[in-house]
Every structure is written in C-alpha cells, then in structure tokens.
Design a protein around this motif. Structure first.
Motif, PDB file in Angstrom:
ATOM      1  N   HIS A   1       0.815  -1.216   0.000  1.00  0.00           N
ATOM      2  CA  HIS A   1       0.000   0.000   0.000  1.00  0.00           C
ATOM      3  C   HIS A   1       0.854   1.275   0.000  1.00  0.00           C
ATOM      4  CE1 HIS A   1      -3.220   2.783   1.156  1.00  0.00           C
ATOM      5  NE2 HIS A   1      -2.431   3.196   2.131  1.00  0.00           N
ATOM      6  N   ALA A   2       1.748   1.399   0.974  1.00  0.00           N
ATOM      7  CA  ALA A   2       2.517   2.636   1.127  1.00  0.00           C
ATOM      8  C   ALA A   2       3.390   2.960  -0.087  1.00  0.00           C
ATOM      9  CB  ALA A   2       3.358   2.580   2.406  1.00  0.00           C
ATOM     10  N   PRO A   3       4.137   1.999  -0.668  1.00  0.00           N
ATOM     11  CA  PRO A   3       4.955   2.343  -1.843  1.00  0.00           C
ATOM     12  C   PRO A   3       4.127   2.851  -3.015  1.00  0.00           C
ATOM     13  CG  PRO A   3       5.704   0.277  -0.905  1.00  0.00           C
ATOM     14  CD  PRO A   3       4.413   0.618  -0.204  1.00  0.00           C
ATOM     15  N   LEU A   4       2.916   2.302  -3.195  1.00  0.00           N
ATOM     16  CA  LEU A   4       2.058   2.774  -4.276  1.00  0.00           C
ATOM     17  C   LEU A   4       1.729   4.241  -4.103  1.00  0.00           C
ATOM     18  CD1 LEU A   4       0.354   2.004  -6.780  1.00  0.00           C
ATOM     19  CD2 LEU A   4      -1.510   1.453  -5.212  1.00  0.00           C
ATOM     20  N   HIS A   5       1.515   4.650  -2.864  1.00  0.00           N
ATOM     21  CA  HIS A   5       1.152   6.034  -2.588  1.00  0.00           C
ATOM     22  C   HIS A   5       2.368   6.963  -2.609  1.00  0.00           C
ATOM     23  CE1 HIS A   5      -3.128   5.468  -1.135  1.00  0.00           C
ATOM     24  NE2 HIS A   5      -2.713   4.276  -1.522  1.00  0.00           N
ATOM     25  N   MET A   6       3.526   6.405  -2.323  1.00  0.00           N
ATOM     26  CA  MET A   6       4.734   7.225  -2.317  1.00  0.00           C
ATOM     27  C   MET A   6       5.203   7.572  -3.737  1.00  0.00           C
ATOM     28  SD  MET A   6       5.966   7.941   0.760  1.00  0.00           S
ATOM     29  CE  MET A   6       7.753   8.069   0.633  1.00  0.00           C
ATOM     30  N   ARG A   7       4.744   6.819  -4.723  1.00  0.00           N
ATOM     31  CA  ARG A   7       5.232   7.022  -6.089  1.00  0.00           C
ATOM     32  C   ARG A   7       4.911   8.406  -6.630  1.00  0.00           C
ATOM     33  NH1 ARG A   7       6.603   3.302  -9.796  1.00  0.00           N
ATOM     34  NH2 ARG A   7       5.410   4.390 -11.390  1.00  0.00           N
ATOM     35  N   GLY A   8       3.856   9.027  -6.124  1.00  0.00           N
ATOM     36  CA  GLY A   8       3.450  10.305  -6.675  1.00  0.00           C
ATOM     37  C   GLY A   8       4.154  11.510  -6.110  1.00  0.00           C
ATOM     38  N   LEU A   9       5.124  11.315  -5.222  1.00  0.00           N
ATOM     39  CA  LEU A   9       5.754  12.470  -4.575  1.00  0.00           C
ATOM     40  C   LEU A   9       6.449  13.392  -5.572  1.00  0.00           C
ATOM     41  CD1 LEU A   9       7.268  10.980  -1.284  1.00  0.00           C
ATOM     42  CD2 LEU A   9       5.362  12.585  -1.519  1.00  0.00           C
ATOM     43  N   GLY A  10       7.113  12.803  -6.558  1.00  0.00           N
ATOM     44  CA  GLY A  10       7.811  13.634  -7.534  1.00  0.00           C
ATOM     45  C   GLY A  10       6.861  14.518  -8.321  1.00  0.00           C
ATOM     46  N   THR A  11       5.637  14.005  -8.583  1.00  0.00           N
ATOM     47  CA  THR A  11       4.628  14.780  -9.294  1.00  0.00           C
ATOM     48  C   THR A  11       3.972  15.792  -8.376  1.00  0.00           C
ATOM     49  OG1 THR A  11       4.190  12.911 -10.760  1.00  0.00           O
ATOM     50  CG2 THR A  11       2.507  14.632 -10.655  1.00  0.00           C
ATOM     51  N   ALA A  12       3.721  15.364  -7.142  1.00  0.00           N
ATOM     52  CA  ALA A  12       3.034  16.231  -6.187  1.00  0.00           C
ATOM     53  C   ALA A  12       3.905  17.398  -5.743  1.00  0.00           C
ATOM     54  CB  ALA A  12       2.598  15.423  -4.968  1.00  0.00           C
ATOM     55  N   LEU A  13       5.209  17.164  -5.701  1.00  0.00           N
ATOM     56  CA  LEU A  13       6.151  18.212  -5.280  1.00  0.00           C
ATOM     57  C   LEU A  13       7.224  18.361  -6.358  1.00  0.00           C
ATOM     58  CD1 LEU A  13       6.497  17.011  -1.570  1.00  0.00           C
ATOM     59  CD2 LEU A  13       5.155  18.962  -2.382  1.00  0.00           C
ATOM     60  N   PRO A  14       6.861  18.903  -7.507  1.00  0.00           N
ATOM     61  CA  PRO A  14       7.771  18.918  -8.657  1.00  0.00           C
ATOM     62  C   PRO A  14       9.017  19.777  -8.452  1.00  0.00           C
ATOM     63  CG  PRO A  14       5.829  20.273  -9.095  1.00  0.00           C
ATOM     64  CD  PRO A  14       5.558  19.541  -7.826  1.00  0.00           C
ATOM     65  N   ASP A  15       8.962  20.732  -7.539  1.00  0.00           N
ATOM     66  CA  ASP A  15      10.111  21.609  -7.326  1.00  0.00           C
ATOM     67  C   ASP A  15      11.086  21.055  -6.289  1.00  0.00           C
ATOM     68  OD1 ASP A  15       8.984  23.396  -9.112  1.00  0.00           O
ATOM     69  OD2 ASP A  15       7.874  24.455  -7.552  1.00  0.00           O
ATOM     70  N   TRP A  16      10.757  19.908  -5.726  1.00  0.00           N
ATOM     71  CA  TRP A  16      11.598  19.330  -4.681  1.00  0.00           C
ATOM     72  C   TRP A  16      12.565  18.309  -5.280  1.00  0.00           C
ATOM     73  CZ3 TRP A  16       9.360  18.464   0.823  1.00  0.00           C
ATOM     74  CH2 TRP A  16       8.648  19.602   1.230  1.00  0.00           C
ATOM     75  N   SER A  17      13.795  18.349  -4.827  1.00  0.00           N
ATOM     76  CA  SER A  17      14.766  17.343  -5.229  1.00  0.00           C
ATOM     77  C   SER A  17      14.534  16.069  -4.407  1.00  0.00           C
ATOM     78  CB  SER A  17      16.188  17.853  -4.973  1.00  0.00           C
ATOM     79  OG  SER A  17      16.422  17.973  -3.571  1.00  0.00           O
ATOM     80  N   PRO A  18      15.002  14.918  -4.881  1.00  0.00           N
ATOM     81  CA  PRO A  18      14.879  13.685  -4.091  1.00  0.00           C
ATOM     82  C   PRO A  18      15.486  13.811  -2.699  1.00  0.00           C
ATOM     83  CG  PRO A  18      15.496  13.162  -6.343  1.00  0.00           C
ATOM     84  CD  PRO A  18      15.561  14.661  -6.218  1.00  0.00           C
ATOM     85  N   THR A  19      16.611  14.517  -2.601  1.00  0.00           N
ATOM     86  CA  THR A  19      17.247  14.697  -1.294  1.00  0.00           C
ATOM     87  C   THR A  19      16.327  15.464  -0.348  1.00  0.00           C
ATOM     88  OG1 THR A  19      19.453  14.712  -2.306  1.00  0.00           O
ATOM     89  CG2 THR A  19      19.234  15.655  -0.088  1.00  0.00           C
ATOM     90  N   ARG A  20      15.720  16.521  -0.864  1.00  0.00           N
ATOM     91  CA  ARG A  20      14.820  17.317  -0.028  1.00  0.00           C
ATOM     92  C   ARG A  20      13.606  16.498   0.394  1.00  0.00           C
ATOM     93  NH1 ARG A  20      11.775  23.000  -1.744  1.00  0.00           N
ATOM     94  NH2 ARG A  20      10.824  23.410   0.305  1.00  0.00           N
ATOM     95  N   ILE A  21      13.066  15.703  -0.533  1.00  0.00           N
ATOM     96  CA  ILE A  21      11.904  14.872  -0.223  1.00  0.00           C
ATOM     97  C   ILE A  21      12.218  13.909   0.908  1.00  0.00           C
ATOM     98  CG2 ILE A  21      10.499  12.962  -1.114  1.00  0.00           C
ATOM     99  CD1 ILE A  21      10.373  14.437  -3.792  1.00  0.00           C
ATOM    100  N   TRP A  22      13.339  13.214   0.809  1.00  0.00           N
ATOM    101  CA  TRP A  22      13.663  12.219   1.830  1.00  0.00           C
ATOM    102  C   TRP A  22      14.047  12.871   3.152  1.00  0.00           C
ATOM    103  CZ3 TRP A  22      11.956   7.594   1.454  1.00  0.00           C
ATOM    104  CH2 TRP A  22      11.770   7.012   0.204  1.00  0.00           C
TER     105      TRP A  22
END
Length: 315
Positions: A224-245
């Motif tokens: 369940h959780a990984p499916l929902h986490m996949r959209g983070l890059g789209t939901a926060l397009p201005d955020w880098s992966p480092t910032r997200i994590w």
C-alpha cells in the motif's frame, strides 16, 4: 459486474495507470515471511510480532508525512494559510487522541472505518464509493475472520471490553468484502495489471495465514505505502529527491518522538502493548491524513493539476 471506467488508464491510483507497480521489497518481505513459516520459526512469537509492529509504524508514516507540503503546493497556499492548515491538522490528531482516552471503543470503530475508506482508495477502478470501501475493508475482515482469537485479543488490548463486537461486525462483512475484492482483482487482472492483482491476492492470503501484525505489515508497508509514495515527484515537482527524503525523515522523527510521549506502551517491551500502541498511533495520523486528502480531491476535482493524481492516491 462492477463497472470499470472507459478511457485510458492514466490518471488514478494503481488501477488506472499504465502499469500498477509493486515494490521489489514486497516480494523480498514475502519471501522472508514464507521462509519463516517453512522453517517453523514461529511467526507468532514475540520478536517477529515486535518487528512487524515497529515496521508498520515506521513504514506507514512516510506516505502521510508530506500532507501539508502537498496541500500548500496544490492549493497555492502562502505560509499563513499553510500554518492554519497545519494547526487544523494537529487539532484533528489531538481529537483522535482524546477519543482514545475518553471512548476507546468508539475510537477503534472510527479507526477501522477510516482504514477501510483509505484502503478503498487503492480501488478507484470501482466506481461506487461504498463498494470501494468494502474492497478496502477486506484488509480488516480477512484477519478478523481467519485469525479471530488473535484479532479479538488485539482489539481488546486497544479498546477494552466490548471490542469483540467490532470483530464480529468485521466477520459478518467478510463475504461481501471478499466478493467485491475478488471482482475488482479480476477486473484489474484483465486490464493487464497482473503483478498488482497477484500481490493483492497474496497479501490477503498472508493476512489469513499469519498473525494480524505480520499480515498487515506486509500489506501496509510493502504494498500500500509504496504505491502512494510514487506520486511524490509529481506532487512536489520543485523538490529534489534529497529534499523529499530529508523532509520525510524529519517529520517521521518528530511524529515518533510525540508518539513516545503520548503512547508510552510503545516502549514498554510488552508485545501486546507494543502492537496496540502501533495501531493507535497509526489511527492518530490517519484521521487528519484522510481528511486532508479528501479536501484536496474535492479542491482539484474538475481542474486537472499535476498533483491531482497524487491526491487521489491519498498519499
């Protein structure tokens, strides 16, 4: 037959994207659980239960950790409005804490309903909202039916006498929940999302054949959780992966620290208390999470937005 919306499968939770992803970690976790069962290591013993309880809390928190950030981006909030949203978010969480303290049986009932609604968001190929809820409720009904004594003991630890009534209700709903889940899974298989359909089926089998903490951990954390986490890059397009994590880690640490203060049983070393507190803490963060994502869905309905797909994921 449950209707499947016509048109390209491109804009919703797993069941409407080109290929529903299943994290490789799901299969790894499943292999470890199956190996433990094959070796007769006793998944119902203290250590596996404790590990599962901790993992479901640690693994479940991140996909709700970004709620305010996503709301701010989606709704174009300034810092003042975002602060108000954060205070309202905290107020809902505090209300859930108060409900556990004042009326734990009602708090458990609310938690189970929230869980069914939230897990139903993984079934957006089913157009009727009530049927989605029943599909989501299968995650609760299956262990209640097949692992009755363990679920009753868990519910009683969480909510006290009378909790077995909620388990009986879940048992009564099991045939309908499984039927809706099976039809949805079949539709998903026919649409070509076969890995996801297979993983959903295996998750239900695991919920039926292992202690509830183990089965729920496999489903919640690794499917369940990984499916929902996949959209983070789209939901926060201005955020880098480092910032997200980094952001997610900070929010999770703060949440866990607060949880240790309001739920000392989590650190007591008692397995029953650990499991009960893990589920209670999840309910505290689930209440504002579900409310906010519902608001986001309403706000973006009819107005295509880069984050609308993620808001539908509920993450």
């Amino acid at each position: 037959m449950i209707p499947v919306p016509a048109g390209p499968l491109t804009d919703s939770t797993g069941t409407r994207i080109s290929r529903v992803p299943v994290s490789p970690l799901f299969w790894l976790a499943l292999s470890l659980i199956a190996g433990g069962m094959a070796l007769g290591s006793g998944l119902g013993q203290s250590l596996p239960i404790a590990v599962a309880a901790v993992l479901m809390l640690l693994g479940g928190l991140p996909h709700g950790a970004y709620d305010i950030a996503i709301a701010r981006h989606t709704l174009g909030m300034g810092w003042a409005r975002a602060t108000v949203a954060l205070l309202a978010y905290i107020a809902v969480a505090l209300a859930m804490i108060a409900l556990w303290a004042i009326a734990p049986l009602y708090a458990l009932a609310v938690f189970l309903m929230l869980a069914a609604i939230h897990f139903g968001e993984d079934w957006l190929m089913i157009e009727t909202g009530l049927l989605r809820v029943m599909a989501g409720a299968s995650i609760i009904c299956v262990p209640a039916f097949f692992r009755g004594p363990e679920v009753t003991a868990l519910f009683t630890t969480m909510a006290g006498p009378g909790a077995e009534t909620l388990q009986n209700i879940a048992v009564a709903c099991t045939p309908v929940a499984l039927l809706v889940n099976a039809v949805g899974t079949l539709q998903t298989w026919r649409a070509g999302h076969r890995e996801w359909a297979t993983a959903q089926t295996i998750a239900l089998i695991t919920l039926a054949t292992t202690p509830p903490q183990i089965g729920f951990m496999l489903y919640f954390v690794f499917l369940h959780a990984p499916l929902h986490m996949r959209g983070l890059g789209t939901a926060l397009p201005d955020w880098s992966p480092t910032r997200i994590w980094a952001y997610g880690a900070i929010i999770c640490v703060i949440t866990l620290a607060a949880g240790a203060l309001i739920a000392p049983g989590f650190l007591s070393g008692d397995i029953k208390a650990l499991s009960a507190e893990s589920f209670r803490l999840l309910s505290v963060v689930a209440a504002p999470h579900l409310l906010l994502t519902t608001i986001l869905k309403q706000a973006t309905r009819g107005h295509p937005h880069p984050t609308s797909r993620f808001s539908k994921l509920g993450g």
